[in-house]
Design a protein around this motif. Structure first.
Motif, PDB file in Angstrom:
ATOM      1  N   SER A 105     -48.644  18.875 -28.944  1.00  0.00           N
ATOM      2  CA  SER A 105     -47.684  18.595 -27.880  1.00  0.00           C
ATOM      3  C   SER A 105     -46.313  18.301 -28.488  1.00  0.00           C
ATOM      4  CB  SER A 105     -48.141  17.420 -27.023  1.00  0.00           C
ATOM      5  OG  SER A 105     -48.285  16.258 -27.810  1.00  0.00           O
ATOM      6  N   ILE A 106     -45.295  18.520 -27.677  1.00  0.00           N
ATOM      7  CA  ILE A 106     -43.910  18.227 -28.058  1.00  0.00           C
ATOM      8  C   ILE A 106     -43.517  16.907 -27.412  1.00  0.00           C
ATOM      9  CG2 ILE A 106     -41.533  19.019 -28.032  1.00  0.00           C
ATOM     10  CD1 ILE A 106     -43.365  20.825 -29.620  1.00  0.00           C
ATOM     11  N   LEU A 107     -42.989  15.985 -28.200  1.00  0.00           N
ATOM     12  CA  LEU A 107     -42.603  14.678 -27.681  1.00  0.00           C
ATOM     13  C   LEU A 107     -41.142  14.707 -27.230  1.00  0.00           C
ATOM     14  CD1 LEU A 107     -44.308  12.360 -30.325  1.00  0.00           C
ATOM     15  CD2 LEU A 107     -45.274  13.408 -28.272  1.00  0.00           C
ATOM     16  N   VAL A 108     -40.900  14.182 -26.037  1.00  0.00           N
ATOM     17  CA  VAL A 108     -39.546  14.173 -25.457  1.00  0.00           C
ATOM     18  C   VAL A 108     -38.943  12.784 -25.625  1.00  0.00           C
ATOM     19  CG1 VAL A 108     -38.163  14.602 -23.395  1.00  0.00           C
ATOM     20  CG2 VAL A 108     -40.279  15.900 -23.779  1.00  0.00           C
ATOM     21  N   VAL A 109     -37.709  12.727 -26.133  1.00  0.00           N
ATOM     22  CA  VAL A 109     -37.030  11.451 -26.371  1.00  0.00           C
ATOM     23  C   VAL A 109     -35.605  11.527 -25.839  1.00  0.00           C
ATOM     24  CG1 VAL A 109     -38.407  10.898 -28.420  1.00  0.00           C
ATOM     25  CG2 VAL A 109     -36.281  12.203 -28.682  1.00  0.00           C
ATOM     26  N   ASP A 110     -34.982  10.345 -25.706  1.00  0.00           N
ATOM     27  CA  ASP A 110     -33.561  10.323 -25.340  1.00  0.00           C
ATOM     28  C   ASP A 110     -32.722  10.175 -26.588  1.00  0.00           C
ATOM     29  OD1 ASP A 110     -33.742   7.681 -26.127  1.00  0.00           O
ATOM     30  OD2 ASP A 110     -33.655   6.857 -24.086  1.00  0.00           O
ATOM     31  N   GLU A 111     -31.418   9.953 -26.396  1.00  0.00           N
ATOM     32  CA  GLU A 111     -30.504   9.870 -27.539  1.00  0.00           C
ATOM     33  C   GLU A 111     -30.816   8.691 -28.445  1.00  0.00           C
ATOM     34  OE1 GLU A 111     -29.727  10.480 -24.493  1.00  0.00           O
ATOM     35  OE2 GLU A 111     -28.716  12.433 -24.538  1.00  0.00           O
ATOM     36  N   ALA A 112     -31.424   7.645 -27.908  1.00  0.00           N
ATOM     37  CA  ALA A 112     -31.761   6.465 -28.708  1.00  0.00           C
ATOM     38  C   ALA A 112     -33.193   6.523 -29.239  1.00  0.00           C
ATOM     39  CB  ALA A 112     -31.574   5.193 -27.867  1.00  0.00           C
TER      40      ALA A 112
END
Length: 446
Positions: A170-177
């Protein structure tokens, strides 16, 4: 993939070659994993390890050192010069560095950390802030992430030029922080429309791990998840790495190897550890065993008069202690396994206790009858036969109870049951067995 048989044959070939002054290694070694190399090094005497080490390319050394057991790793590192050690450190990943630095003196470890670049130094320092039983110390930082603003089409284009880390499903989704926002299964990604934003596909999963989680619990969580990896988060919700199925398997393997080692009171001892080191470690347990042996001797000494008058008691005493010891060991092993796998808890402890006591009772009746018949034919003393039969049954029941109570108690107070359980159990079965047998004899035969 190298089979166990191929690995063992390669080890024997290499051992013979090194003994004959030839430092060549078999062709099959080209396919060796770090774990295969670690197996080979751990089976070599100290001097031959260094000779084989010199044949390796620098890129292989860090992963091999990280794969070795602590004691074996420490022994090999002791053979390296400061320059050689620095070279290994410079080639190591953050995860490998944590393993290597673990066995070094603090002063040396701090000196090596200062020579790393700021990114690696930060990762290693953060890992070392966790206890050696916590997940945060051993997480992998090889994790593929995507920013929440990315479109699926952009992600697919990028993936064509990327090699995903092993065990990525799976691909993990993150924000800028770098806060964890969710994950996208690869199967869903490749079947989706390209004009979507990744957040439209991402699912926030509660199958995440906290960095301060116990290492064994983390491994169990991965095993139960059905995933090849789980994200690891810090207290602030930031993604700091991942824990893979391979990592979990390694934890289980080390855990069960440790259990087997503890049964022999040798812990993580290297096969070819220095004589003084091995002697010092084992002396502690020999001393503890000596104290417990004296406890059993004191009980026998209290009944020296009856033993002197009825010589048959001295002949039959080991039978009572041995039957109790075997019964207790069987229950002890079962209980430790239940505690280790999480299958044993307060809710089912009583059920296990009832079952084990009944098993001990029925087995006690069976073998006490056999011993009773043999004793009556041997010594022609019905009272003596009855005494040993009753003593065996009682001692086996007590042993079964102790086989559960001892490891559960040790586990609650934070002592490894596999390390200390057998010593305490032996004392209980010896003392109880001798006391019942000799006490009954002193009342009925004298």
């Amino acid at each position: 993939m190298v089979s166990q048989e191929q690995r063992e044959n390669a080890f024997l070939w290499t051992l013979d070659a090194l003994k004959n002054g030839d430092i060549a290694v078999p062709i099959i070694a080209r396919e060796f994993s770090p774990e295969d190399w670690a197996f080979m090094f751990e089976g070599l005497p100290k001097a031959l390890r260094f000779e084989l080490w010199q044949t390796l390319t620098e890129d292989k050394k860090p992963s091999i050192l990280a794969a070795m057991r602590d004691d074996s790793r420490e022994q090999l590192i002791s053979l390296l010069s400061a320059e050689e050690l620095e070279e290994v450190v410079s080639e190591s990943s953050a995860e490998q560095l944590v393993e290597i630095l673990d066995v070094l003196p603090h002063k040396v470890a701090r000196g090596l950390i200062k020579k790393l670049n700021s990114e690696e130094s930060g990762l290693v320092t953060a890992a070392l802030n966790y206890d050696d039983t916590q997940l945060g110390r051993y997480i992998s930082h090889e994790v593929y992430t995507v920013n929440k603003r990315t479109n699926v089409s952009e992600l697919l284009v990028e993936l064509k030029t990327q090699v995903l880390p092993a065990y990525t499903d799976s691909i993990l989704v993150v924000d800028e922080a770098n806060h964890y926002l969710g994950q996208i299964d690869l199967s869903d990604l490749f079947s989706s429309t390209t004009d979507m934003n990744v957040m439209q596909l991402a699912e926030f999963s509660d199958r995440v791990l906290s960095a301060d989680l116990d290492l064994y619990d983390a491994a169990d969580a991965v095993k139960s998840s059905g995933c090849s990896m789980l994200p690891v988060l810090g207290k602030d919700g930031r993604l700091i790495g991942r824990f893979t199925l391979k990592d979990a398997i390694d934890v289980f393997q080390e855990y069960y190897e440790a259990q087997m080692s503890h049964m022999g009171k040798v812990n993580d001892e290297d096969l070819f550890a220095p004589v003084f080191t091995s002697s010092r470690r084992r002396a502690v347990w020999l001393g503890i065993n000596l104290v417990t042996a004296f406890a059993a001797s004191i009980v026998i000494g209290a009944f020296d008069a009856v033993v002197a008058q009825v010589v048959a008691l001295a002949v039959l005493m080991p039978i009572v202690a041995s039957m109790g010891g075997i019964t207790g060991s069987q229950t002890l092993t079962l209980t430790i396994r239940g505690l280790a796998t999480g299958q044993l808890a307060s809710s089912n402890l009583r059920a296990l206790g009832n079952k084990e006591v009944l098993v001990a009772f029925f087995n006690g009746l069976l073998w006490a009858t056999v011993v009773c018949i043999i004793t009556s034919l041997w010594f022609e003393n019905p009272w003596l036969s009855a005494i040993i039969a009753v003593s065996i049954v009682i001692n086996m029941i007590v042993a079964a109870f102790a086989g559960i109570a001892i490891p559960v108690f040790l586990d609650k107070i934070g002592i490894d049951p596999a390390l200390a359980g057998s010593v305490i159990l032996t004392t209980v079965t010896d003392v109880v067995g001798f006391f019942i047998f000799l006490g009954s004899a002193s009342l009925l035969l004298i």
